[in-house]
Design an enzyme around this catalytic site. Sequence first.
Site, PDB file in Angstrom:
ATOM      1  N   LYS A  43       0.802  -1.195   0.000  1.00  0.00           N
ATOM      2  CA  LYS A  43       0.000   0.000   0.000  1.00  0.00           C
ATOM      3  C   LYS A  43       0.851   1.267   0.000  1.00  0.00           C
ATOM      4  O   LYS A  43       0.392   2.353  -0.350  1.00  0.00           O
ATOM      5  CB  LYS A  43      -0.881   0.024   1.260  1.00  0.00           C
ATOM      6  CG  LYS A  43      -1.818  -1.128   1.405  1.00  0.00           C
ATOM      7  CD  LYS A  43      -2.585  -0.975   2.757  1.00  0.00           C
ATOM      8  CE  LYS A  43      -3.346  -2.223   3.093  1.00  0.00           C
ATOM      9  NZ  LYS A  43      -3.897  -2.158   4.474  1.00  0.00           N
ATOM     10  N   GLU A  99       7.899   2.565  -5.738  1.00  0.00           N
ATOM     11  CA  GLU A  99       7.926   1.943  -4.410  1.00  0.00           C
ATOM     12  C   GLU A  99       8.170   3.005  -3.338  1.00  0.00           C
ATOM     13  O   GLU A  99       8.859   4.004  -3.602  1.00  0.00           O
ATOM     14  CB  GLU A  99       9.021   0.853  -4.416  1.00  0.00           C
ATOM     15  CG  GLU A  99       9.366   0.204  -3.108  1.00  0.00           C
ATOM     16  CD  GLU A  99       8.246  -0.633  -2.489  1.00  0.00           C
ATOM     17  OE1 GLU A  99       7.136  -0.114  -2.340  1.00  0.00           O
ATOM     18  OE2 GLU A  99       8.524  -1.795  -2.121  1.00  0.00           O
ATOM     19  N   ASP A 100       7.640   2.779  -2.152  1.00  0.00           N
ATOM     20  CA  ASP A 100       7.802   3.765  -1.078  1.00  0.00           C
ATOM     21  C   ASP A 100       9.206   3.773  -0.493  1.00  0.00           C
ATOM     22  O   ASP A 100       9.834   4.810  -0.348  1.00  0.00           O
ATOM     23  CB  ASP A 100       6.755   3.539   0.027  1.00  0.00           C
ATOM     24  CG  ASP A 100       6.760   2.112   0.584  1.00  0.00           C
ATOM     25  OD1 ASP A 100       7.519   1.253   0.082  1.00  0.00           O
ATOM     26  OD2 ASP A 100       5.986   1.850   1.524  1.00  0.00           O
ATOM     27  N   ILE A 101       9.710   2.577  -0.144  1.00  0.00           N
ATOM     28  CA  ILE A 101      10.974   2.536   0.596  1.00  0.00           C
ATOM     29  C   ILE A 101      11.714   1.221   0.326  1.00  0.00           C
ATOM     30  O   ILE A 101      11.076   0.178   0.154  1.00  0.00           O
ATOM     31  CB  ILE A 101      10.693   2.718   2.110  1.00  0.00           C
ATOM     32  CG1 ILE A 101      11.985   2.885   2.927  1.00  0.00           C
ATOM     33  CG2 ILE A 101       9.848   1.604   2.692  1.00  0.00           C
ATOM     34  CD1 ILE A 101      11.749   3.417   4.343  1.00  0.00           C
ATOM     35  N   VAL A 102      13.016   1.306   0.253  1.00  0.00           N
ATOM     36  CA  VAL A 102      13.840   0.097   0.189  1.00  0.00           C
ATOM     37  C   VAL A 102      14.593  -0.003   1.506  1.00  0.00           C
ATOM     38  O   VAL A 102      15.339   0.904   1.884  1.00  0.00           O
ATOM     39  CB  VAL A 102      14.823   0.136  -1.002  1.00  0.00           C
ATOM     40  CG1 VAL A 102      15.850  -0.981  -0.882  1.00  0.00           C
ATOM     41  CG2 VAL A 102      14.062  -0.008  -2.314  1.00  0.00           C
ATOM     42  N   ASP A 103      14.360  -1.110   2.210  1.00  0.00           N
ATOM     43  CA  ASP A 103      15.012  -1.355   3.491  1.00  0.00           C
ATOM     44  C   ASP A 103      16.068  -2.449   3.272  1.00  0.00           C
ATOM     45  O   ASP A 103      17.221  -2.154   2.972  1.00  0.00           O
ATOM     46  CB  ASP A 103      13.934  -1.754   4.512  1.00  0.00           C
ATOM     47  CG  ASP A 103      14.487  -1.949   5.912  1.00  0.00           C
ATOM     48  OD1 ASP A 103      15.712  -1.885   6.085  1.00  0.00           O
ATOM     49  OD2 ASP A 103      13.692  -2.182   6.837  1.00  0.00           O
ATOM     50  N   THR A 107      12.129  -6.917  -1.160  1.00  0.00           N
ATOM     51  CA  THR A 107      10.854  -6.695  -1.859  1.00  0.00           C
ATOM     52  C   THR A 107      11.087  -6.218  -3.290  1.00  0.00           C
ATOM     53  O   THR A 107      10.527  -6.779  -4.239  1.00  0.00           O
ATOM     54  CB  THR A 107      10.002  -5.654  -1.098  1.00  0.00           C
ATOM     55  OG1 THR A 107       9.849  -6.101   0.253  1.00  0.00           O
ATOM     56  CG2 THR A 107       8.642  -5.475  -1.739  1.00  0.00           C
ATOM     57  N   LYS A 131      16.878   3.182   2.818  1.00  0.00           N
ATOM     58  CA  LYS A 131      17.603   3.078   4.091  1.00  0.00           C
ATOM     59  C   LYS A 131      18.948   2.443   3.782  1.00  0.00           C
ATOM     60  O   LYS A 131      19.068   1.220   3.695  1.00  0.00           O
ATOM     61  CB  LYS A 131      16.843   2.160   5.054  1.00  0.00           C
ATOM     62  CG  LYS A 131      15.623   2.777   5.676  1.00  0.00           C
ATOM     63  CD  LYS A 131      15.139   1.857   6.787  1.00  0.00           C
ATOM     64  CE  LYS A 131      13.738   2.228   7.180  1.00  0.00           C
ATOM     65  NZ  LYS A 131      13.178   1.304   8.168  1.00  0.00           N
ATOM     66  N   ASP A 159       3.464   3.360   6.789  1.00  0.00           N
ATOM     67  CA  ASP A 159       2.721   3.156   8.040  1.00  0.00           C
ATOM     68  C   ASP A 159       3.576   2.514   9.122  1.00  0.00           C
ATOM     69  O   ASP A 159       4.639   1.945   8.852  1.00  0.00           O
ATOM     70  CB  ASP A 159       1.531   2.229   7.787  1.00  0.00           C
ATOM     71  CG  ASP A 159       1.978   0.768   7.630  1.00  0.00           C
ATOM     72  OD1 ASP A 159       2.888   0.517   6.808  1.00  0.00           O
ATOM     73  OD2 ASP A 159       1.461  -0.100   8.353  1.00  0.00           O
TER      74      ASP A 159
HETATM   75  P1  IMP Z   1      12.478  -4.492   2.170  1.00  0.00           P
HETATM   76  O1  IMP Z   1      11.995  -5.713   1.466  1.00  0.00           O
HETATM   77  O2  IMP Z   1      13.157  -4.822   3.476  1.00  0.00           O
HETATM   78  O3  IMP Z   1      13.298  -3.565   1.331  1.00  0.00           O
HETATM   79  O4  IMP Z   1      11.208  -3.736   2.669  1.00  0.00           O
HETATM   80  C1  IMP Z   1      10.429  -2.969   1.898  1.00  0.00           C
HETATM   81  C2  IMP Z   1       9.062  -2.821   2.527  1.00  0.00           C
HETATM   82  O5  IMP Z   1       9.117  -2.793   3.967  1.00  0.00           O
HETATM   83  C3  IMP Z   1       8.495  -1.496   2.129  1.00  0.00           C
HETATM   84  O6  IMP Z   1       7.735  -1.600   0.955  1.00  0.00           O
HETATM   85  C4  IMP Z   1       7.648  -1.121   3.336  1.00  0.00           C
HETATM   86  O7  IMP Z   1       6.361  -1.658   3.190  1.00  0.00           O
HETATM   87  C5  IMP Z   1       8.295  -1.791   4.510  1.00  0.00           C
HETATM   88  N1  IMP Z   1       9.151  -0.872   5.292  1.00  0.00           N
HETATM   89  C6  IMP Z   1      10.491  -0.942   5.473  1.00  0.00           C
HETATM   90  N2  IMP Z   1      10.936   0.045   6.255  1.00  0.00           N
HETATM   91  C7  IMP Z   1       9.850   0.787   6.579  1.00  0.00           C
HETATM   92  C8  IMP Z   1       9.665   1.981   7.383  1.00  0.00           C
HETATM   93  O8  IMP Z   1      10.582   2.573   7.961  1.00  0.00           O
HETATM   94  N3  IMP Z   1       8.388   2.432   7.480  1.00  0.00           N
HETATM   95  C9  IMP Z   1       7.342   1.834   6.868  1.00  0.00           C
HETATM   96  N4  IMP Z   1       7.470   0.740   6.113  1.00  0.00           N
HETATM   97  C10 IMP Z   1       8.721   0.211   5.966  1.00  0.00           C
END
Ligand code: IMP
Length: 175
Positions: A43, A99-103, A107, A131, A159
């Site tokens: 979302k 996409e909103d964010i890459v952690d 994903t 990040k 969120d």
């Molecule tokens: P990844 O697969 O670890 O890169 O995570 C990506 C997904 O984790 C994003 O699409 C977000 O839905 C969620 N996510 C990661 N960090 C945050 C954050 O700080 N706030 C909100 N959602 C996050």
Amino acid sequence: METVAPEILISEADINRRVDELAARISSDYADMGEVVLVGVLKGAFILLADLSRRLTIPREIEFIAVSSYEDGDVPSGAVRLVMDVRSSIEGKHVLIVEDIVDTGHTLHYLIEMLKSRGPASIRTCVMLHKEHSTEVDVEIDYLGFTIGDAWVVGYGLDYAEQDRTLPYIGVVKP
Ligand code: IMP
């Protein structure tokens, strides 16, 4: 329960300026390529997709996809799972994942590989936040909003346990 407002990390004005810049760059890069299919990742990317798509000056189609990689809150649940697919074929089309964010990067990596296997003409990524310290998988981000540190952020679509998605700024959740 008493709630504390998230601390502002990126203001609404800074977000708007950056989205303007990203839209201008994307419009210029795709100017001679015909239509681009924007694939918003639900979302979290719904606000970025809405803002970005309305600023583009190139022909575009809107699609959404949903994946799940986290439990409620910030505890990773392991593998990425497809929850909702795009509605039309992307074969032969120029695809821009929004996409909103890459952690960790899991994903976006999953999405790039999955969509690539469907034979698009090209595939690029537009990500609001990266990040940088928590990246586990290297992924190509073609259009990036901001690089941030390792905090849980909310607002502008993001969120914490389904709260604070509609904040106009990006804020850090206070413990
Ligand atoms: P990844 O697969 O670890 O890169 O995570 C990506 C997904 O984790 C994003 O699409 C977000 O839905 C969620 N996510 C990661 N960090 C945050 C954050 O700080 N706030 C909100 N959602 C996050």
